[in-house]
Structure formats: C-alpha cells, structure tokens
Write a protein that holds these residues in place. Structure first.
Motif, PDB file in Angstrom:
ATOM      1  N   ARG A  95      67.697  43.826  10.735  1.00 22.99           N
ATOM      2  CA  ARG A  95      66.356  43.462  11.609  1.00 22.99           C
ATOM      3  C   ARG A  95      66.798  42.116  12.578  1.00 22.99           C
ATOM      4  NH1 ARG A  95      60.871  42.880   8.524  1.00 22.99           N
ATOM      5  NH2 ARG A  95      61.335  45.205   8.726  1.00 22.99           N
ATOM      6  N   ILE A 100      65.251  39.109  14.887  1.00 24.13           N
ATOM      7  CA  ILE A 100      63.931  38.495  15.338  1.00 24.13           C
ATOM      8  C   ILE A 100      64.477  37.477  16.369  1.00 24.13           C
ATOM      9  CG2 ILE A 100      62.133  36.493  14.657  1.00 24.13           C
ATOM     10  CD1 ILE A 100      62.515  37.611  11.681  1.00 24.13           C
ATOM     11  N   ILE A 146      60.345  41.489  17.339  1.00 26.20           N
ATOM     12  CA  ILE A 146      61.184  41.873  16.083  1.00 26.20           C
ATOM     13  C   ILE A 146      61.778  43.365  16.520  1.00 26.20           C
ATOM     14  CG2 ILE A 146      61.017  42.582  13.535  1.00 26.20           C
ATOM     15  CD1 ILE A 146      58.657  40.564  13.480  1.00 26.20           C
ATOM     16  N   ASP A 183      64.118  46.363  14.688  1.00 27.84           N
ATOM     17  CA  ASP A 183      64.758  47.190  13.489  1.00 27.84           C
ATOM     18  C   ASP A 183      65.803  47.946  13.885  1.00 27.84           C
ATOM     19  OD1 ASP A 183      63.817  45.924  11.200  1.00 27.84           O
ATOM     20  OD2 ASP A 183      62.066  46.744  11.134  1.00 27.84           O
ATOM     21  N   ASN A 222      58.478  38.730   7.619  1.00 28.89           N
ATOM     22  CA  ASN A 222      59.561  39.621   8.207  1.00 28.89           C
ATOM     23  C   ASN A 222      61.278  39.331   7.879  1.00 28.89           C
ATOM     24  OD1 ASN A 222      58.273  41.640  10.277  1.00 28.89           O
ATOM     25  ND2 ASN A 222      57.236  39.548  10.633  1.00 28.89           N
ATOM     26  N   CYS A 238      69.227  39.657   7.887  1.00 29.95           N
ATOM     27  CA  CYS A 238      68.347  39.706   9.233  1.00 29.95           C
ATOM     28  C   CYS A 238      68.974  38.560  10.454  1.00 29.95           C
ATOM     29  CB  CYS A 238      67.169  38.921   8.793  1.00 29.95           C
ATOM     30  SG  CYS A 238      65.903  38.492  10.108  1.00 29.95           S
TER      31      CYS A 238
END
Length: 482
Positions: free
Chosen positions: A2, A4, A17, A19, A202, A207
């Motif tokens: 992920r 951001i 965002i 993925d 999230n 991440c």
C-alpha cells in the motif's frame, strides 16, 4: 504493498491511496472553518423541537448544528441550555447546518473508543476466536466507554493495544475537561481530521507514505511511532506530488462517464438529480464462443471496477447498477459476491440490496464528505449553470505542473496557452494572479481563449517564428512584477 500520497498546499489537502500500484481511493479537504465529519465540538442546546424530533445545537459557528431527538436523549432528560459534546456525522449543505451526534468517538489505529458506550466489540472481519480471546486478555472494559476493536488489531502486540487504549482515554479526559471548564463553544477535537482518519484506517503491515509537508511529516511519525514496516518519504520537488507520481492524470480520468474494462466491455456512470446510475455494456467483448460465459465475464469484471469507482469518486446516496442480463440465476449470485468483495474495504456505511425483478442492483451509501466532482468542477457560467467545467484553480495547478516540468528539462520560458472561453472573464479581470498561480511571473505567457477544448492546452515556444505567430496574445501583466 500500500502506498499513501499526501499533498498539501495553502488551500487544499489531497490524499491518494494505491494498492499494488492501482489507485483505490482519494480524499480531499479544503481549507475552511466549516465543520468536518469526525470533528468534536463543545455545544449548547439552543432549541428542542419535538414536532420534528430535532435538537438544535450552538457549536460556536454561524450555522447551528442539529441532531435527532432520540428516545435515549428523551430518557436522559436533555434540555435547553445543556452543554454537551457532539460529533459531526454529516457536513453542512447549502443553508443547512452540520448534523451531529451525542455518540462521540475517537478512533485509533487498533480500536475506537466511544463515550457513553459499554463493553468490547470486534470488527466483523475478525473471525479468529483465538485472536479475540488474546485481545480480550490484553485489554479490559472501561466504565462509561464502548470499545470497538478494528481489524488491524490482530497485527498488534498486547503492549501496543494497551498503549493505544490509554492514549485514547487521556484524549477523552482532555475533552471532558474542556466541556466542564472551558467558557467557549467550538471545536475541541479534530485538527487534521482527514489526515488522521485516513492514516488510522489504511496503515497496514507494509506501507509507504509520501508527503510534501513538514508538519504532516511530523504528524505521520507521531501516529506510526516505531514501525519498521512503514516507510515515510519527504517529497521535495517544484512539481506537485500528485503530478510527479502520475496521480493527477488518473484523477482527471474520473471526470469521464465511460470506464473501459480489460475484457472489452465498459461501464457508464451517470449522475441524475436523485441518484447515480451505472450501466454495464459488453461493447467489444465478443471473443467468447459461449454467450453466457461472455456475459458473466463482463459482469464480473464490471462488478470489481464498479466497487473501485464508487470508492474513488466517493459516490453517495442511491446507486443503481444495470448489469448485462444473465439468464443463468447462479451467475447472478456470483456477480453479487464479486460486488460485495469489491466493496468490503469501503469504510463508508454501505448496504447492497439483492437483484430486483428488473435485474437491477441498488446500493445505499452514506455520504463521506464531498464527492470528487465537487472538488474538481464548478458550474458553467456560459450555459447558465446547466453544465460543469473544471475549476479554474485546478486548471492553474495543472498548467503550473506542465510549465515546471518543461523548465526542469530545458531553458524554455515562453509558453502559448489556450483556455476554454468559460474562464475568460475571471482571468482577464486579474491576469497578474493567473500568472502568479501558474508560477510564471517571470515567463513570457501568450494566452488565448477558445471554444471547444476541455480545460486548456499548452505549448512551449522555442523559435522566434512561433512567438511571432501568437504575438497578439502576449500577457503584459508580468510588467507589474518587475
């Protein structure tokens, strides 16, 4: 993995965002004093109107907030003049103030605490009884509060859970003190509410976060604390973060009604006064020999893309989907499951209804802030507000990015720009501000207004002959700067 992306300028916060490299959600927040969903205010009951089951609350702003007079509040004996904590659950619209609730919650990464609740509840996505037992041993009930355990809690250690619960309790103690001792009405919780909400919802085990703002960088570090699986990177470039990572182009595509599917079909998204209507078409998907299998293939891919588009565009209210007719009843069940799977990550309050007799699927989705269209578009003045065009401020941002990109690659400082004639009056009225907004006070800008283009066109001017051809369009407002 992920990713951001957090981009902030003076007027707007934007968060995207991804993925596994695919854009899944976008969030926008304009700089304003208007109440936002999730903010908590100290308010005073201004009026109670039993005839419409409503309570009006002064929260220190121009417009009074309102909430429903529930049986619970009646039993509490709420009365005019009471000072209470309320949470915004719906932003103000037109002349109507914000809708609020007395069920005040503060979210963390692993749990949500609600004032006045009781017991410990678990997210529906936590299926492991072993994990539930572990978490229940780690944390205990708190009198006067309800605790909702979030999905991410299964990845947290016991110490992390206890630490977050204690932190949330301290935050609530601060709010209660403000309610009891502060003389002023107004916001008591929710600075940077969108950023905090998006991050807590999230962040997962792996991440990467990009941000262009130093204060946001510090906020991110305070939220993630010490996590080796979360990488944070400060973006330093004259171009906007969204432009640099190609997100801007993907956002612009969201203005288009038609979305192509890999199988050759497409979906068409239309907005009416009462609802959104999504139509699924097989279009060029005719390669399969079996008609039923081709239809199923198209509908399945459409279901996945519809779930993504609903989240990306932040569609709310009533959404009606017209899938391609399926003669095999079992195929409807497969498509329905695919649609539910595509929307399972949606943090909004969403309900999906079964196929109707007309083979339509209806979705009711709670409004989560504004739709993406409200940030990108404004009513067209030339067609008496019947149509929509890109906001001038957004056009200026796009032009600025293109100019900076060209300047980085060459020494060109002369540009010919065509703008939709819809913007002529406002730009001609303040050409200096237009040049400042596109970072071109020291550049030579040749500006022309034309019909029949979507937004703008821009061309770097390299040769003297190019400049000679457009010399009549040179803006002289830059002389004011010098």
């Amino acid at each position: 993995m992920r990713e951001i992306f957090i981009e902030r300028d003076e007027l707007l916060l934007r968060i995207a965002i991804k993925d596994n490299g695919k854009l899944e959600e976008c969030f926008f927040e304009e700089a304003s004093k208007d109440p936002k969903i999730g903010e908590i205010y100290k308010g005073r009951v201004k009026n109670i109107v039993p005839a419409i089951n409503s309570i009006f609350v002064d929260i220190g702003l121009e417009k009074e907030a309102y909430m429903y007079l529930s049986n619970e509040l009646r039993n509490e004996g709420i009365k005019k003049g009471d000072e209470i904590l309320v949470e915004v659950i719906k932003e103000p619209i037109n002349n109507k103030g914000a809708k609020v609730s007395k069920n005040v919650s503060i979210p963390g990464r692993f749990m949500v605490l609600t004032l006045g609740g009781n017991g410990i509840n678990f997210s529906k996505r936590i299926n492991s009884q072993e994990e539930k037992d572990r978490i229940l041993k780690a944390i205990s009930n708190v009198d006067g509060y309800g605790i909702t355990i979030r999905t991410e809690a299964v990845h947290a250690g016991d110490d992390d859970l206890i630490k977050e619960k204690d932190r949330l309790l301290v935050e609530f103690e601060t709010l209660i003190k403000k309610l009891q001792y502060s003389l002023n009405l107004g916001k008591v919780y929710g600075e940077n509410i969108i950023l905090n909400k998006v991050l807590t919802e999230n962040l997962n085990t792996k991440c990467k976060i990009f941000t262009n703002n130093e204060e946001d960088l510090n906020e991110i570090y305070s939220l993630i604390e010490e996590s080796n699986d979360i990488v944070v990177e400060k973006f330093n470039n004259a171009r906007s973060l969204f432009d640099f990572y190609g997100i801007e182009k993907e956002i612009l595509k969201l203005r288009h009604k038609k979305v192509a599917l890999n199988c050759g079909g497409n979906i068409v998204i239309d907005k009416t006064e009462a609802m959104y209507v999504i139509d699924v078409n097989s279009s060029k998907n005719i390669k399969g020999r079996s008609f039923d299998k081709t239809i199923l293939e198209t509908n399945l891919e459409a279901a996945k893309e519809i779930g993504r588009q609903i989240r990306l565009r932040n569609l709310a209210g009533i959404i009606v989907i017209d899938f391609i007719d399926m003669r095999d009843f079992s195929h409807k069940s497969i498509v329905m499951d695919a649609l539910k799977e595509a929307l399972k990550e949606d943090k909004g309050n969403i309900k999906i209804f079964p196929f109707t007799e007309l083979d339509l699927i209806q979705i009711a989705r709670k409004r989560r802030g504004k739709s993406i269209y409200e940030y990108l578009e404004e009513k067209c003045k030339r067609c008496h507000s019947e149509g929509f065009v890109l906001k001038l401020s957004y056009i200026e941002k796009l032009i600025r990015n293109e100019i900076i990109k060209v300047e980085e690659e060459s020494s060109i400082n002369s540009f010919y720009i065509e703008l939709d004639r819809n913007y002529e009056e406002i730009v001609r009225g303040d050409e200096f501000s237009f040049l400042a907004n596109i970072s071109s006070l020291k550049n030579e800008i040749y500006l022309n207004f034309v019909d029949g283009i979507e937004g703008y066109k821009i061309e770097p001017l390299i040769f003297k002959s190019q400049k000679e051809n457009v010399k009549n369009y040179l803006i002289n407002a830059y002389e004011k700067y010098e």
